[in-house]
Write a protein that holds these residues in place. Sequence first.
Motif, PDB file in Angstrom:
ATOM      1  N   GLU A   2      -3.816  -3.178 -25.237  1.00  0.00           N
ATOM      2  CA  GLU A   2      -2.849  -2.139 -24.895  1.00  0.00           C
ATOM      3  C   GLU A   2      -3.589  -0.847 -24.554  1.00  0.00           C
ATOM      4  OE1 GLU A   2      -0.176  -1.898 -28.184  1.00  0.00           O
ATOM      5  OE2 GLU A   2       0.673  -3.892 -27.841  1.00  0.00           O
ATOM      6  N   PRO A   3      -3.663  -0.503 -23.282  1.00  0.00           N
ATOM      7  CA  PRO A   3      -3.073  -1.217 -22.145  1.00  0.00           C
ATOM      8  C   PRO A   3      -3.874  -2.469 -21.777  1.00  0.00           C
ATOM      9  CG  PRO A   3      -4.365   0.629 -21.368  1.00  0.00           C
ATOM     10  CD  PRO A   3      -4.373   0.724 -22.877  1.00  0.00           C
ATOM     11  N   ALA A   4      -3.325  -3.266 -20.861  1.00  0.00           N
ATOM     12  CA  ALA A   4      -3.998  -4.485 -20.421  1.00  0.00           C
ATOM     13  C   ALA A   4      -5.364  -4.162 -19.833  1.00  0.00           C
ATOM     14  CB  ALA A   4      -3.142  -5.211 -19.389  1.00  0.00           C
ATOM     15  N   HIS A   5      -6.325  -5.064 -20.066  1.00  0.00           N
ATOM     16  CA  HIS A   5      -7.645  -4.912 -19.464  1.00  0.00           C
ATOM     17  C   HIS A   5      -7.615  -5.421 -18.021  1.00  0.00           C
ATOM     18  CE1 HIS A   5     -10.081  -4.878 -23.496  1.00  0.00           C
ATOM     19  NE2 HIS A   5      -9.189  -3.928 -23.415  1.00  0.00           N
ATOM     20  N   HIS A   6      -8.483  -4.849 -17.203  1.00  0.00           N
ATOM     21  CA  HIS A   6      -8.631  -5.316 -15.825  1.00  0.00           C
ATOM     22  C   HIS A   6     -10.002  -5.982 -15.720  1.00  0.00           C
ATOM     23  CE1 HIS A   6      -4.958  -3.446 -14.315  1.00  0.00           C
ATOM     24  NE2 HIS A   6      -5.232  -2.452 -15.147  1.00  0.00           N
ATOM     25  N   LEU A   7      -9.996  -7.283 -15.490  1.00  0.00           N
ATOM     26  CA  LEU A   7     -11.229  -8.055 -15.450  1.00  0.00           C
ATOM     27  C   LEU A   7     -11.727  -8.193 -14.016  1.00  0.00           C
ATOM     28  CD1 LEU A   7     -10.255 -11.036 -17.811  1.00  0.00           C
ATOM     29  CD2 LEU A   7     -11.180  -8.794 -18.435  1.00  0.00           C
ATOM     30  N   LYS A   8     -13.022  -8.035 -13.831  1.00  0.00           N
ATOM     31  CA  LYS A   8     -13.624  -8.309 -12.533  1.00  0.00           C
ATOM     32  C   LYS A   8     -13.978  -9.790 -12.485  1.00  0.00           C
ATOM     33  CE  LYS A   8     -17.813  -6.870 -11.449  1.00  0.00           C
ATOM     34  NZ  LYS A   8     -18.924  -5.958 -11.092  1.00  0.00           N
ATOM     35  N   GLU A  26     -12.510 -10.181  -7.209  1.00  0.00           N
ATOM     36  CA  GLU A  26     -11.112  -9.779  -7.323  1.00  0.00           C
ATOM     37  C   GLU A  26     -10.880  -9.250  -8.729  1.00  0.00           C
ATOM     38  OE1 GLU A  26      -8.035 -12.084  -4.897  1.00  0.00           O
ATOM     39  OE2 GLU A  26      -9.382 -13.656  -5.585  1.00  0.00           O
ATOM     40  N   GLU A  27      -9.750  -8.609  -8.916  1.00  0.00           N
ATOM     41  CA  GLU A  27      -9.402  -8.068 -10.218  1.00  0.00           C
ATOM     42  C   GLU A  27      -8.258  -8.872 -10.810  1.00  0.00           C
ATOM     43  OE1 GLU A  27      -7.484  -4.014 -11.107  1.00  0.00           O
ATOM     44  OE2 GLU A  27      -9.658  -3.626 -11.231  1.00  0.00           O
ATOM     45  N   ALA A  28      -8.332  -9.147 -12.107  1.00  0.00           N
ATOM     46  CA  ALA A  28      -7.288  -9.884 -12.804  1.00  0.00           C
ATOM     47  C   ALA A  28      -6.838  -9.085 -14.015  1.00  0.00           C
ATOM     48  CB  ALA A  28      -7.801 -11.259 -13.238  1.00  0.00           C
ATOM     49  N   GLN A  29      -5.561  -9.207 -14.348  1.00  0.00           N
ATOM     50  CA  GLN A  29      -5.014  -8.490 -15.494  1.00  0.00           C
ATOM     51  C   GLN A  29      -5.059  -9.363 -16.732  1.00  0.00           C
ATOM     52  OE1 GLN A  29      -1.320  -6.113 -15.102  1.00  0.00           O
ATOM     53  NE2 GLN A  29      -0.551  -7.318 -16.818  1.00  0.00           N
ATOM     54  N   SER A  30      -5.690  -8.864 -17.780  1.00  0.00           N
ATOM     55  CA  SER A  30      -5.778  -9.581 -19.046  1.00  0.00           C
ATOM     56  C   SER A  30      -4.905  -8.891 -20.085  1.00  0.00           C
ATOM     57  CB  SER A  30      -7.221  -9.649 -19.556  1.00  0.00           C
ATOM     58  OG  SER A  30      -7.269 -10.274 -20.831  1.00  0.00           O
ATOM     59  N   VAL A  70      -5.628 -14.403 -18.776  1.00  0.00           N
ATOM     60  CA  VAL A  70      -5.169 -13.728 -17.567  1.00  0.00           C
ATOM     61  C   VAL A  70      -3.684 -14.018 -17.375  1.00  0.00           C
ATOM     62  CG1 VAL A  70      -5.288 -13.750 -15.036  1.00  0.00           C
ATOM     63  CG2 VAL A  70      -7.395 -13.696 -16.381  1.00  0.00           C
ATOM     64  N   LEU A  71      -2.922 -12.971 -17.081  1.00  0.00           N
ATOM     65  CA  LEU A  71      -1.534 -13.128 -16.656  1.00  0.00           C
ATOM     66  C   LEU A  71      -1.549 -13.046 -15.140  1.00  0.00           C
ATOM     67  CD1 LEU A  71       1.484 -13.335 -17.534  1.00  0.00           C
ATOM     68  CD2 LEU A  71       1.559 -10.839 -17.320  1.00  0.00           C
ATOM     69  N   GLU A  72      -1.319 -14.178 -14.496  1.00  0.00           N
ATOM     70  CA  GLU A  72      -1.488 -14.229 -13.040  1.00  0.00           C
ATOM     71  C   GLU A  72      -0.375 -13.494 -12.297  1.00  0.00           C
ATOM     72  OE1 GLU A  72      -3.798 -18.258 -12.103  1.00  0.00           O
ATOM     73  OE2 GLU A  72      -1.849 -18.580 -13.057  1.00  0.00           O
ATOM     74  N   THR A  73       0.856 -13.654 -12.765  1.00  0.00           N
ATOM     75  CA  THR A  73       2.009 -13.035 -12.109  1.00  0.00           C
ATOM     76  C   THR A  73       2.951 -12.508 -13.178  1.00  0.00           C
ATOM     77  OG1 THR A  73       1.829 -14.632 -10.293  1.00  0.00           O
ATOM     78  CG2 THR A  73       3.885 -13.399 -10.465  1.00  0.00           C
ATOM     79  N   PRO A  74       3.446 -11.284 -13.038  1.00  0.00           N
ATOM     80  CA  PRO A  74       4.417 -10.786 -14.020  1.00  0.00           C
ATOM     81  C   PRO A  74       5.590 -11.754 -14.171  1.00  0.00           C
ATOM     82  CG  PRO A  74       3.724  -9.022 -12.564  1.00  0.00           C
ATOM     83  CD  PRO A  74       3.157 -10.291 -11.989  1.00  0.00           C
ATOM     84  N   GLY A  75       5.968 -12.006 -15.414  1.00  0.00           N
ATOM     85  CA  GLY A  75       7.068 -12.931 -15.661  1.00  0.00           C
ATOM     86  C   GLY A  75       6.632 -14.353 -15.902  1.00  0.00           C
ATOM     87  N   ASP A  76       5.339 -14.649 -15.743  1.00  0.00           N
ATOM     88  CA  ASP A  76       4.844 -16.002 -16.026  1.00  0.00           C
ATOM     89  C   ASP A  76       5.105 -16.386 -17.477  1.00  0.00           C
ATOM     90  OD1 ASP A  76       3.984 -16.594 -13.512  1.00  0.00           O
ATOM     91  OD2 ASP A  76       1.837 -16.379 -13.923  1.00  0.00           O
TER      92      ASP A  76
END
Length: 317
Positions: free
Chosen positions: A194-200, A209-213, A231-237
């Motif tokens: 919190e907040p989500a990490h941004h992974l390279k 690319e960047e992914a949201q963890s 990784v959460l690929e798409t919001p709502g997954d």
Amino acid sequence: MHRDQGARASAAAGMLLGTMLLAPCAHSGAAAAQPAADLQAERLSIDAWRAERVGRLTSDTGWLTLAGLLWLKEGDNSFGRASSNALILDNASLADSAGSFVLSGHQVRFLARPGAGVTHDGRAVTSLDLASDAQGEPTVLASGSLRFFVIERAGNLGVRVRDLDNPHRRSFSGLSYFPVSTEWVCSARFEPYEPAHHLKIVNILGMEEEAQSPGAVIFRKNGREWRLDTVLETPGDKELFIMFADTTSGHETYGAGRFLYIPLPQGQTARVDFNKAFNPPCALNDFATCPLPPPQNRLKLRVDAGEKKYAGGPEHR
């Protein structure tokens, strides 16, 4: 993050077994203590999951059909079987000069050569704007047994080609696996970011690319804790994606690592079933753009669960 994967929508399979199998990963040598009913239930669940995965792999849109990946340059990109084209695909289903992909910024239009036999939804194409997979379902063109469409990876646009008669698909002889074991069904602790990490994330071609963890899963094995970023690929997954490597990578398993989906955590608990660890598409052919595990997800742990390397597939490390 766009990623080439092979076993979406399968993390939930076997969730009816969750309350029975949720337990910390057992220490090595505990197999004999596995309750027979739990092990049998896990085997049934994994058998169903494996059958579903093989069905996807061998379908018309499965990874075994990939036959080419051609990157576009700004402007006109002639396409066909002849060596004079900018994009060359030597396949009997393609005309010597099939047409051109015209790239303008991030817009792609296909201009077909008259009589080349290129169609869309069964109708001959003259000129057509193409949506890429970054916009959802891409626009798919056809020529004989070939299907081709635009993909976007790290800002780069390319043409992905499938061949429904690909020899890799026709000669597919199945996958091999480690024995199913409840030792590798873990009740992990979920640690939210919190907040989500941004992974390279770097893919097999070196693109970033960047992914949201949203957080990490922490599980116990061999007397210590191990950690994997999700990784959460798409919001709502309804599931989280994990890329990982371990000490079997490059030996019994694919050298560039494996993938895993897990159900969304329930509070601070996440069910991690390594029996569902699977090979990325790059383990099956050379035309995928698979993401690689980030450094923190490379475990010095032997994960002898899930899929083994694909016999005859490319080897990447």
